[in-house]
Design a protein around this motif. Structure first.
Motif, PDB file in Angstrom:
ATOM      1  N   PHE A  16       0.856  -1.179   0.000  1.00 44.51           N
ATOM      2  CA  PHE A  16       0.000   0.000   0.000  1.00 44.51           C
ATOM      3  C   PHE A  16       0.891   1.226   0.000  1.00 44.51           C
ATOM      4  CE2 PHE A  16      -3.608   2.621   1.455  1.00 44.51           C
ATOM      5  CZ  PHE A  16      -4.624   2.036   0.733  1.00 44.51           C
ATOM      6  N   CYS A  64      -3.519   0.458   8.592  1.00 42.90           N
ATOM      7  CA  CYS A  64      -3.462   1.601   7.669  1.00 42.90           C
ATOM      8  C   CYS A  64      -4.577   2.572   8.027  1.00 42.90           C
ATOM      9  CB  CYS A  64      -3.623   1.127   6.231  1.00 42.90           C
ATOM     10  SG  CYS A  64      -3.785   2.480   5.042  1.00 42.90           S
ATOM     11  N   VAL A  65      -4.320   3.856   7.868  1.00 44.80           N
ATOM     12  CA  VAL A  65      -5.312   4.881   8.203  1.00 44.80           C
ATOM     13  C   VAL A  65      -6.569   4.723   7.347  1.00 44.80           C
ATOM     14  CG1 VAL A  65      -4.549   6.677   6.576  1.00 44.80           C
ATOM     15  CG2 VAL A  65      -5.538   7.330   8.777  1.00 44.80           C
ATOM     16  N   PHE A 149       0.985   5.190   7.900  1.00 51.27           N
ATOM     17  CA  PHE A 149       1.673   6.236   7.124  1.00 51.27           C
ATOM     18  C   PHE A 149       2.964   6.731   7.761  1.00 51.27           C
ATOM     19  CE2 PHE A 149      -1.984   8.619   9.158  1.00 51.27           C
ATOM     20  CZ  PHE A 149      -1.255   9.414  10.029  1.00 51.27           C
TER      21      PHE A 149
END
Ligand SMILES: Nc1nc2c(c(=O)[nH]1)N[C@H]1C(S)=C(S)[C@@H](COP(=O)(O)O)O[C@H]1N2
Ligand SMILES: [Mo]
Length: 233
Positions: A16, A64-65, A149
């Motif tokens: 990602f 992941c956000v 991130f």
């Protein structure tokens, strides 16, 4: 199993990030990491220095956000704190922020207190194997208590700053201003759902849940099928 608020589980661990249409950068193993100190002084973390630090193993989930969570990843590496510690100086000269930059140009800002966490690693192995290019070879940061991130892959450069540096999100000024709305949260702690600085988590959650599974075909082709990022469980 308890998941942090607003997350869903994916199968495996998809690739990602910001430039999924680009292949991951190929970085020679053993490359030194540039370090820029508070006074702008330049140094480096060499492969020899890393080889002399205590090895750490860590099993952690990765969040992941955008909402997906990969469960039970086994990382190996050294503590980022062991790399930063000797470079922090003392007293008034102490930095408060760290910028991490990857070989693909991706940059993230961490508050120093988060970067020094016990479980924040500079990892070179995942699941008992050397890191693959998809997951950040040769060296990546892993900060499991924060959104993905900050876990910068292909680490190339570390900068120390006294005040929070302003990152540029896009070369076009108007686009850059727009992207500032979804500026990352300063701390990005997963269990407090600190996703973004200005937009509340409950707003982005719904958008992400609709959009992210549709990105799946672009993510790690052959490893991450549509169902891997699917939000149906
Ligand atoms: N160098 C670099 N590091 C990065 C990114 C990126 O685009 N480039 N994306 C971040 C994001 S948003 C996430 S969720 C994770 C994804 O890690 P993975 O590709 O190993 O799953 O990497 C983070 N680190
Ligand atoms: Mo992410």
């Amino acid at each position: 199993m308890t998941l942090p608020p607003g997350q869903w589980v994916v199968d495996g661990f998809p690739r990602f990030g910001a430039a999924l249409d680009q292949p991951p950068p190929r970085v020679p193993p053993g490359s030194a990491i540039e370090v820029v100190g508070l006074a702008g002084d330049e140094g480096a973390v060499t492969a020899d220095e890393l080889a002399g630090l205590p090895r750490v193993e860590l099993e952690a989930d990765f969040h992941c956000v955008s909402g997906w969570t990969a469960l039970g990843l086994r990382w190996e590496g050294v503590r980022l704190a062991d790399v930063l510690g000797p470079r922090l100086g003392s007293g008034a000269e102490r930095p408060a922020y760290v910028v991490l930059e990857g070989h693909d140009g991706y940059r993230a800002v961490l508050a120093l207190e988060d970067a020094l966490g016990e479980d924040v690693l500079l990892a070179d192995r995942l699941g008992g194997e050397p890191l693959t290019p998809e997951h950040g070879a040769p060296l990546r940061v892993v900060s499991p208590q924060q959104y993905g991130f900050v876990s910068v892959k292909h680490l190339r450069r570390i900068e120390l700053h006294a005040t929070e540096p302003r990152l540029r999100y896009h070369p076009v000024a108007s686009v850059d201003r727009g992207l500032r709305l979804v500026k990352p949260h300063r701390r990005a702690r997963v269990w407090r759902e600190e996703r973004h600085r200005y937009v509340p988590a409950w707003v982005v959650r719904r958008v992400y849940r609709l959009v992210v599974p549709r990105l799946a075909p672009r993510v790690a082709p052959g490893r991450a099928g549509v169902d891997r990022l699917g939000a149906d469980r």
